[in-house]
Scaffold this motif. Structure first.
Motif, PDB file in Angstrom:
ATOM      1  N   VAL A  98       2.742  10.817   2.777  1.00 10.87           N
ATOM      2  CA  VAL A  98       4.172  10.899   2.472  1.00 10.87           C
ATOM      3  C   VAL A  98       4.463  12.112   1.589  1.00 10.87           C
ATOM      4  O   VAL A  98       3.610  12.573   0.832  1.00 10.87           O
ATOM      5  CB  VAL A  98       4.675   9.618   1.779  1.00 10.87           C
ATOM      6  CG1 VAL A  98       4.506   8.420   2.691  1.00 10.87           C
ATOM      7  CG2 VAL A  98       3.944   9.389   0.459  1.00 10.87           C
ATOM      8  N   THR A  99       5.692  12.605   1.705  1.00 12.35           N
ATOM      9  CA  THR A  99       6.168  13.687   0.841  1.00 12.35           C
ATOM     10  C   THR A  99       6.767  13.069  -0.412  1.00 12.35           C
ATOM     11  O   THR A  99       7.642  12.198  -0.328  1.00 12.35           O
ATOM     12  CB  THR A  99       7.230  14.539   1.551  1.00 12.35           C
ATOM     13  OG1 THR A  99       6.662  15.074   2.747  1.00 12.35           O
ATOM     14  CG2 THR A  99       7.691  15.682   0.666  1.00 12.35           C
ATOM     15  N   ARG A 100       6.263  13.479  -1.556  1.00 16.12           N
ATOM     16  CA  ARG A 100       6.763  13.007  -2.837  1.00 16.12           C
ATOM     17  C   ARG A 100       6.853  14.215  -3.765  1.00 16.12           C
ATOM     18  O   ARG A 100       5.819  14.752  -4.185  1.00 16.12           O
ATOM     19  CB  ARG A 100       5.839  11.949  -3.445  1.00 16.12           C
ATOM     20  CG  ARG A 100       5.823  10.618  -2.711  1.00 16.12           C
ATOM     21  CD  ARG A 100       7.077   9.799  -2.999  1.00 16.12           C
ATOM     22  NE  ARG A 100       6.985   8.482  -2.399  1.00 16.12           N
ATOM     23  CZ  ARG A 100       7.380   8.175  -1.168  1.00 16.12           C
ATOM     24  NH1 ARG A 100       7.887   9.142  -0.396  1.00 16.12           N
ATOM     25  NH2 ARG A 100       7.288   6.955  -0.696  1.00 16.12           N
ATOM     26  N   ALA A 101       8.057  14.637  -4.065  1.00 17.90           N
ATOM     27  CA  ALA A 101       8.225  15.816  -4.926  1.00 17.90           C
ATOM     28  C   ALA A 101       7.450  15.620  -6.240  1.00 17.90           C
ATOM     29  O   ALA A 101       7.472  14.528  -6.823  1.00 17.90           O
ATOM     30  CB  ALA A 101       9.713  16.022  -5.221  1.00 17.90           C
ATOM     31  N   PRO A 102       6.686  16.630  -6.658  1.00 16.97           N
ATOM     32  CA  PRO A 102       6.636  18.003  -6.134  1.00 16.97           C
ATOM     33  C   PRO A 102       5.454  18.253  -5.186  1.00 16.97           C
ATOM     34  O   PRO A 102       4.884  19.332  -5.198  1.00 16.97           O
ATOM     35  CB  PRO A 102       6.464  18.817  -7.419  1.00 16.97           C
ATOM     36  CG  PRO A 102       5.607  17.933  -8.289  1.00 16.97           C
ATOM     37  CD  PRO A 102       6.007  16.520  -7.970  1.00 16.97           C
ATOM     38  N   GLY A 103       5.083  17.258  -4.391  1.00 16.04           N
ATOM     39  CA  GLY A 103       3.941  17.460  -3.493  1.00 16.04           C
ATOM     40  C   GLY A 103       3.839  16.364  -2.448  1.00 16.04           C
ATOM     41  O   GLY A 103       4.831  15.999  -1.804  1.00 16.04           O
ATOM     42  N   TYR A 104       2.629  15.801  -2.313  1.00 15.33           N
ATOM     43  CA  TYR A 104       2.352  14.809  -1.284  1.00 15.33           C
ATOM     44  C   TYR A 104       1.451  13.715  -1.854  1.00 15.33           C
ATOM     45  O   TYR A 104       0.803  13.890  -2.890  1.00 15.33           O
ATOM     46  CB  TYR A 104       1.668  15.447  -0.075  1.00 15.33           C
ATOM     47  CG  TYR A 104       2.442  16.585   0.539  1.00 15.33           C
ATOM     48  CD1 TYR A 104       3.402  16.350   1.519  1.00 15.33           C
ATOM     49  CD2 TYR A 104       2.230  17.901   0.119  1.00 15.33           C
ATOM     50  CE1 TYR A 104       4.128  17.399   2.077  1.00 15.33           C
ATOM     51  CE2 TYR A 104       2.954  18.952   0.666  1.00 15.33           C
ATOM     52  CZ  TYR A 104       3.906  18.696   1.647  1.00 15.33           C
ATOM     53  OH  TYR A 104       4.620  19.734   2.182  1.00 15.33           O
ATOM     54  N   ALA A 105       1.409  12.584  -1.139  1.00 13.70           N
ATOM     55  CA  ALA A 105       0.525  11.481  -1.537  1.00 13.70           C
ATOM     56  C   ALA A 105       0.020  10.769  -0.296  1.00 13.70           C
ATOM     57  O   ALA A 105       0.722  10.686   0.719  1.00 13.70           O
ATOM     58  CB  ALA A 105       1.257  10.500  -2.446  1.00 13.70           C
ATOM     59  N   VAL A 106      -1.205  10.264  -0.380  1.00 12.79           N
ATOM     60  CA  VAL A 106      -1.761   9.396   0.651  1.00 12.79           C
ATOM     61  C   VAL A 106      -1.687   7.965   0.123  1.00 12.79           C
ATOM     62  O   VAL A 106      -2.194   7.678  -0.962  1.00 12.79           O
ATOM     63  CB  VAL A 106      -3.216   9.771   0.979  1.00 12.79           C
ATOM     64  CG1 VAL A 106      -3.856   8.694   1.837  1.00 12.79           C
ATOM     65  CG2 VAL A 106      -3.279  11.098   1.718  1.00 12.79           C
ATOM     66  N   GLN A 107      -1.032   7.097   0.891  1.00 12.06           N
ATOM     67  CA  GLN A 107      -0.850   5.704   0.479  1.00 12.06           C
ATOM     68  C   GLN A 107      -1.859   4.828   1.222  1.00 12.06           C
ATOM     69  O   GLN A 107      -1.745   4.623   2.433  1.00 12.06           O
ATOM     70  CB  GLN A 107       0.587   5.254   0.785  1.00 12.06           C
ATOM     71  CG  GLN A 107       1.633   6.062   0.023  1.00 12.06           C
ATOM     72  CD  GLN A 107       3.046   5.583   0.266  1.00 12.06           C
ATOM     73  OE1 GLN A 107       3.890   5.620  -0.612  1.00 12.06           O
ATOM     74  NE2 GLN A 107       3.332   5.139   1.483  1.00 12.06           N
ATOM     75  N   VAL A 108      -2.862   4.347   0.471  1.00 13.83           N
ATOM     76  CA  VAL A 108      -3.945   3.571   1.075  1.00 13.83           C
ATOM     77  C   VAL A 108      -4.296   2.392   0.174  1.00 13.83           C
ATOM     78  O   VAL A 108      -3.957   2.365  -1.008  1.00 13.83           O
ATOM     79  CB  VAL A 108      -5.214   4.437   1.290  1.00 13.83           C
ATOM     80  CG1 VAL A 108      -4.998   5.471   2.374  1.00 13.83           C
ATOM     81  CG2 VAL A 108      -5.635   5.100  -0.013  1.00 13.83           C
ATOM     82  N   GLU A 109      -4.979   1.426   0.776  1.00 14.56           N
ATOM     83  CA  GLU A 109      -5.581   0.351  -0.011  1.00 14.56           C
ATOM     84  C   GLU A 109      -6.912   0.840  -0.572  1.00 14.56           C
ATOM     85  O   GLU A 109      -7.564   1.712   0.020  1.00 14.56           O
ATOM     86  CB  GLU A 109      -5.812  -0.880   0.875  1.00 14.56           C
ATOM     87  CG  GLU A 109      -4.552  -1.453   1.504  1.00 14.56           C
ATOM     88  CD  GLU A 109      -3.585  -2.011   0.473  1.00 14.56           C
ATOM     89  OE1 GLU A 109      -4.057  -2.474  -0.589  1.00 14.56           O
ATOM     90  OE2 GLU A 109      -2.363  -1.978   0.731  1.00 14.56           O
ATOM     91  N   ASP A 110      -7.327   0.273  -1.700  1.00 10.77           N
ATOM     92  CA  ASP A 110      -8.582   0.710  -2.318  1.00 10.77           C
ATOM     93  C   ASP A 110      -9.767   0.551  -1.370  1.00 10.77           C
ATOM     94  O   ASP A 110     -10.692   1.379  -1.375  1.00 10.77           O
ATOM     95  CB  ASP A 110      -8.839  -0.072  -3.607  1.00 10.77           C
ATOM     96  CG  ASP A 110      -7.975   0.411  -4.764  1.00 10.77           C
ATOM     97  OD1 ASP A 110      -7.353   1.487  -4.627  1.00 10.77           O
ATOM     98  OD2 ASP A 110      -7.920  -0.278  -5.795  1.00 10.77           O
ATOM     99  N   ASP A 111      -9.765  -0.505  -0.559  1.00 13.57           N
ATOM    100  CA  ASP A 111     -10.894  -0.749   0.342  1.00 13.57           C
ATOM    101  C   ASP A 111     -10.918   0.193   1.535  1.00 13.57           C
ATOM    102  O   ASP A 111     -11.831   0.134   2.361  1.00 13.57           O
ATOM    103  CB  ASP A 111     -10.878  -2.198   0.844  1.00 13.57           C
ATOM    104  CG  ASP A 111     -11.294  -3.181  -0.239  1.00 13.57           C
ATOM    105  OD1 ASP A 111     -11.816  -2.730  -1.284  1.00 13.57           O
ATOM    106  OD2 ASP A 111     -11.086  -4.395  -0.061  1.00 13.57           O
ATOM    107  N   GLU A 112      -9.931   1.083   1.648  1.00 10.76           N
ATOM    108  CA  GLU A 112      -9.902   2.025   2.757  1.00 10.76           C
ATOM    109  C   GLU A 112     -10.529   3.372   2.407  1.00 10.76           C
ATOM    110  O   GLU A 112     -10.644   4.236   3.274  1.00 10.76           O
ATOM    111  CB  GLU A 112      -8.452   2.248   3.218  1.00 10.76           C
ATOM    112  CG  GLU A 112      -7.830   1.020   3.872  1.00 10.76           C
ATOM    113  CD  GLU A 112      -6.407   1.256   4.331  1.00 10.76           C
ATOM    114  OE1 GLU A 112      -6.066   0.816   5.457  1.00 10.76           O
ATOM    115  OE2 GLU A 112      -5.623   1.876   3.576  1.00 10.76           O
TER     116      GLU A 112
END
Length: 279
Positions: free
Chosen positions: A89-103
């Motif tokens: 996902v785009t999250r100002a001022p950059g990006y993030a990966v949204q995952v579960e810890d077990d992934e």
């Protein structure tokens, strides 16, 4: 559930077991940095620095956006995640990966090491050994060995290697708490070969040999360390190791009436006797 493996060659494992690697190295590099900071915003500036160092191209921002676009399309086209899942996902001022810890294997590894450390402090030695064994099984080789690594990823790789060393230390201490000195000797011999300047591993090998009635070998192990330190660094072993040698010499000369060095007492509830952690 998708699985991201970074401890070893970078790979993405789909729910059906397929292993996938993006064909563009910089897409891999972008994803790897985001995954080392999973569920956190990584700034575009940080990603650009990772990808191009101190000399980014004038088109760096646009090119980074292109890499992110290709990564998102890849997840859907290769059926790695459902199309409706907001993974990158785009999250100002950059990006993030949204995952579960077990992934993410890094997250699993860090959790197991932390839990093993808690077990060790509570004298739950069997549980500590099981958790550490589970953590070490995740290692398939050097972290991110098949993709480029800039300054930021290199820092994460160093951190992971240090945490792996700590995991090995926890396992050795837990084995000592279980009075498994003899059983730990083969692993300790390998560790002093893999990490020849790590005095902590050498100290535990010397103590395990002494506790197993192999004082001559323990003294030889001390001399091996002394030679390595002298040849590589021009140093003598630490004061604690020198005292350990004197204790071994005393045990040998007076027929064993003095205390034999060991990493644990007969009462496992007391835990392993600890030398200072050598760094």
């Amino acid at each position: 559930m998708v699985r991201f493996n970074l401890i070893g060659p970078f790979e993405i494992v789909a729910q059906d077991g397929r292993s996938y690697l993006p064909s563009t190295p910089k897409v891999c590099q972008t994803l790897a940095l985001l995954l080392t900071r999973a569920n956190e915003i990584v700034t575009s500036d940080s990603l650009i620095h990772e990808l191009w160092g101190e000399s980014p191209p004038r088109s760096a921002v646009t090119t980074l956006q292109t890499y992110v676009y290709h990564a998102r399309r890849m997840f859907v086209a290769e059926r790695l995640v459902p199309a409706e899942r907001p993974l990158l996902v785009t999250r100002a001022p950059g990006y993030a990966v949204q995952v579960e810890d077990d992934e993410v294997d890094i997250r699993i590894f860090e959790r197991l090491v932390a839990e093993a450390h808690t077990d060790l402090g509570a004298h739950r030695y069997e549980s500590a050994v099981r958790r550490i064994d589970g953590a070490l099984e995740l290692w398939r080789g050097p972290a991110l060995s098949n993709i480029p690594a800039g300054d930021l990823l290199t820092g994460h790789i160093v951190h992971l290697e240090e945490l792996r060393i700590r995991a090995l230390e926890i396992r050795i201490e837990a084995e000592g708490g279980l009075n498994r000195h003899r059983e730990s000797i083969p692993q300790l011999r390998k560790l002093v070969n893999d990490y020849p300047l790590n005095e902590w591993f050498h100290s535990r090998l010397i103590m395990a040999l002494g506790s197993s009635g192999r004082r001559a070998e323990a003294l030889q192990a001390y001399q091996n360390l002394r030679r390595i330190l002298a040849d590589e660094l021009g140093l003598e072993p630490s004061a604690d190791l020198q005292r350990l040698q004197l204790e071994l010499l005393g045990s040998r000369s007076d027929g064993g009436t003095r205390g034999t060095p060991h990493s644990g007492s007969g009462n496992t509830a007391q835990g392993p006797t600890r030398l200072p952690v050598f760094t």
